[in-house]
Enzyme design. Structure first.
Site, PDB file in Angstrom:
ATOM      1  N   TYR A  62      16.792  -2.381  -7.266  1.00 20.10           N
ATOM      2  CA  TYR A  62      16.148  -3.123  -6.020  1.00 20.10           C
ATOM      3  C   TYR A  62      17.181  -3.282  -4.854  1.00 20.10           C
ATOM      4  O   TYR A  62      16.871  -3.624  -3.603  1.00 20.10           O
ATOM      5  CB  TYR A  62      15.609  -4.634  -6.479  1.00 20.10           C
ATOM      6  CG  TYR A  62      14.297  -4.331  -7.020  1.00 20.10           C
ATOM      7  CD1 TYR A  62      12.955  -4.206  -6.181  1.00 20.10           C
ATOM      8  CD2 TYR A  62      14.234  -4.458  -8.442  1.00 20.10           C
ATOM      9  CE1 TYR A  62      11.855  -3.833  -6.590  1.00 20.10           C
ATOM     10  CE2 TYR A  62      12.792  -4.145  -9.154  1.00 20.10           C
ATOM     11  CZ  TYR A  62      11.674  -3.827  -8.228  1.00 20.10           C
ATOM     12  OH  TYR A  62      10.609  -3.628  -8.878  1.00 20.10           O
ATOM     13  N   ARG A  65      16.818  -0.089  -3.131  1.00 20.02           N
ATOM     14  CA  ARG A  65      15.733  -0.057  -2.282  1.00 20.02           C
ATOM     15  C   ARG A  65      15.869  -0.996  -1.096  1.00 20.02           C
ATOM     16  O   ARG A  65      15.341  -0.485   0.070  1.00 20.02           O
ATOM     17  CB  ARG A  65      14.115  -0.641  -3.186  1.00 20.02           C
ATOM     18  CG  ARG A  65      13.903  -0.111  -4.480  1.00 20.02           C
ATOM     19  CD  ARG A  65      13.111   1.370  -4.295  1.00 20.02           C
ATOM     20  NE  ARG A  65      14.081   2.414  -3.641  1.00 20.02           N
ATOM     21  CZ  ARG A  65      15.143   2.969  -4.343  1.00 20.02           C
ATOM     22  NH1 ARG A  65      15.107   2.716  -6.006  1.00 20.02           N
ATOM     23  NH2 ARG A  65      15.669   4.046  -4.009  1.00 20.02           N
ATOM     24  N   VAL A  99       6.743  -3.673   0.287  1.00 22.62           N
ATOM     25  CA  VAL A  99       7.736  -4.911   0.038  1.00 22.62           C
ATOM     26  C   VAL A  99       8.766  -4.268   1.164  1.00 22.62           C
ATOM     27  O   VAL A  99      10.086  -4.809   1.090  1.00 22.62           O
ATOM     28  CB  VAL A  99       8.351  -4.997  -1.227  1.00 22.62           C
ATOM     29  CG1 VAL A  99       7.261  -5.501  -2.219  1.00 22.62           C
ATOM     30  CG2 VAL A  99       8.818  -3.705  -1.911  1.00 22.62           C
ATOM     31  N   ASP A 100       8.561  -3.129   1.893  1.00 23.62           N
ATOM     32  CA  ASP A 100       9.752  -2.769   2.714  1.00 23.62           C
ATOM     33  C   ASP A 100       9.937  -3.475   4.270  1.00 23.62           C
ATOM     34  O   ASP A 100      10.987  -3.233   4.721  1.00 23.62           O
ATOM     35  CB  ASP A 100       9.600  -1.353   3.177  1.00 23.62           C
ATOM     36  CG  ASP A 100       8.216  -0.780   3.730  1.00 23.62           C
ATOM     37  OD1 ASP A 100       7.616  -1.774   4.478  1.00 23.62           O
ATOM     38  OD2 ASP A 100       7.656   0.150   3.327  1.00 23.62           O
ATOM     39  N   HIS A 115       2.813  -8.416  -2.376  1.00 20.07           N
ATOM     40  CA  HIS A 115       3.703  -8.181  -3.467  1.00 20.07           C
ATOM     41  C   HIS A 115       5.017  -8.590  -3.542  1.00 20.07           C
ATOM     42  O   HIS A 115       5.873  -7.842  -4.047  1.00 20.07           O
ATOM     43  CB  HIS A 115       3.346  -6.511  -3.829  1.00 20.07           C
ATOM     44  CG  HIS A 115       2.159  -6.082  -4.539  1.00 20.07           C
ATOM     45  ND1 HIS A 115       1.910  -4.646  -4.538  1.00 20.07           N
ATOM     46  CD2 HIS A 115       1.017  -6.665  -5.050  1.00 20.07           C
ATOM     47  CE1 HIS A 115       0.722  -4.799  -5.308  1.00 20.07           C
ATOM     48  NE2 HIS A 115       0.220  -5.872  -5.502  1.00 20.07           N
ATOM     49  N   CYS A 123      15.330 -17.883  -7.569  1.00 18.29           N
ATOM     50  CA  CYS A 123      16.169 -18.345  -8.782  1.00 18.29           C
ATOM     51  C   CYS A 123      15.270 -18.282  -9.811  1.00 18.29           C
ATOM     52  O   CYS A 123      14.578 -19.048  -9.847  1.00 18.29           O
ATOM     53  CB  CYS A 123      17.018 -19.578  -8.392  1.00 18.29           C
ATOM     54  SG  CYS A 123      17.831 -20.312  -9.764  1.00 18.29           S
ATOM     55  N   GLY A 182      -3.290   4.150   3.292  1.00 17.29           N
ATOM     56  CA  GLY A 182      -2.227   4.559   2.504  1.00 17.29           C
ATOM     57  C   GLY A 182      -2.055   3.844   0.978  1.00 17.29           C
ATOM     58  O   GLY A 182      -0.736   3.595   0.731  1.00 17.29           O
ATOM     59  N   SER A 184      -3.480   4.315  -2.906  1.00 19.40           N
ATOM     60  CA  SER A 184      -4.102   5.046  -4.189  1.00 19.40           C
ATOM     61  C   SER A 184      -5.347   3.955  -4.748  1.00 19.40           C
ATOM     62  O   SER A 184      -6.424   4.810  -5.313  1.00 19.40           O
ATOM     63  CB  SER A 184      -3.248   5.482  -5.244  1.00 19.40           C
ATOM     64  OG  SER A 184      -2.632   4.182  -5.744  1.00 19.40           O
ATOM     65  N   LEU A 209      -4.033  10.256   2.337  1.00 16.53           N
ATOM     66  CA  LEU A 209      -3.804  11.645   2.289  1.00 16.53           C
ATOM     67  C   LEU A 209      -4.586  12.136   1.163  1.00 16.53           C
ATOM     68  O   LEU A 209      -5.094  13.333   1.393  1.00 16.53           O
ATOM     69  CB  LEU A 209      -2.239  11.605   1.808  1.00 16.53           C
ATOM     70  CG  LEU A 209      -1.772  13.155   1.934  1.00 16.53           C
ATOM     71  CD1 LEU A 209      -1.734  13.635   3.343  1.00 16.53           C
ATOM     72  CD2 LEU A 209      -0.242  13.023   1.368  1.00 16.53           C
TER      73      LEU A 209
END
Ligand code: OAD
Ligand code: ZN
Length: 241
Positions: A62, A65, A99-100, A115, A123, A182, A184, A209
């Protein structure tokens, strides 16, 4: 790009996004790479059991990421959604599985990150939540500044309950248009939101897509890249030439 829908400012519109919308920003999706997420099994890096088994590895994952997301920029798909929010104001809600943080970077204000977020952690003992930029990420397992216990990424893992479920439940009762982009449509409960919206009388629209798992519940489906399709669709929906 044809669509039979036109939105008014008093229409309530909910957009649900997934990893596909960030693909054109250079961030990998989950299910387009043989079920591997950046070379890892989802079970190892996205479950509480995986974190218990190997906290160091999960943290390393993470942190990577997080640093990667800092370098990423929103793409035309994110900006098209922001344009829709600008048009609709309080009648707009964006639910994202991502989560970006790219939707917020694009200027969206009404975002529910169901998410969690790479930009925070909490913590495992006292529960305090911290912006990750305030935490020393050098230790293999970063520690709580208050109580010294292990921190964990603020990501909703498999088997955990997503954030904003009550709010989502409420908004689905009044939504006029539900747009999925975007994603699935394989991960619950996000995947069934389009179905719930439709049962409540909303018109449903998909952009992806590949045809998503929940294609059956879409009144209109547009196949292709969100960065190319969404800007054109939004223009049509809000009536800008
Ligand atoms: P997936 O990887 O399952 O799906 C991404 C979808 O985006 C696929 O259907 C692709 O066809 C599509 N796609 C790829 N590039 C695209 C593009 N440029 N334009 C439009 N579509 C494109 O990702 P999610 O549905 O977001 O959970 O996955 C849901 C959840 O599973 C994630 O939030 C994550 C994961 O486990 C957690 O981390 C908690
Ligand atoms: Zn603590």
């Amino acid at each position: 790009m044809e669509t039979k829908f036109r939105f008014n400012r008093d229409d309530k519109v909910v957009v649900l996004t997934g990893a596909g919308i960030s693909a054109e920003s250079g961030l990998k999706t989950f299910r387009d790479n043989d079920g591997l997420w950046e070379n890892h099994n989802v079970e190892d890096v996205a479950t509480p059991e995986g974190f218990r088994r190997n906290s160091k590895m999960v943290w390393r994952f993470y942190k990577e990421r997080y640093y990667q997301s800092l370098k990423a920029k929103p793409n035309p798909g994110h900006y098209a959604i922001e344009r829709l929010e600008e048009f609709l104001g309080d009648n707009f809600i964006l639910i994202t599985q991502n989560v970006d943080g790219l939707h917020s970077l694009a200027g969206d204000k009404r975002v529910w990150e169901m998410h969690g977020s790479l930009q925070s952690c909490f913590c495992t003992k006292c529960g305090t939540n911290y912006p990750i930029k305030d935490i020393d990420l050098n230790p293999d397992i970063p520690l709580c500044p208050k109580c010294g216990s292990a921190l964990r990424p603020d990501i909703v893992w498999f088997g955990e309950i997503p954030y904003y479920m009550n709010e989502i439940d409420a908004v689905l009762k009044t939504v006029n248009y539900f747009i999925v982009a975007g994603t699935s449509g394989t991960v619950q409960p996000a995947a069934s939101l389009v179905y719930l919206a439709k049962m409540n009388g909303a018109k449903t629209i998909g952009v992806n897509l590949l045809p998503p798992e929940n294609l059956l519940f879409l009144d209109e489906f547009h196949q292709g890249k969100t960065g190319e399709i969404l800007p054109k669709l939004v223009e049509k929906w809000i009536g800008v030439k």
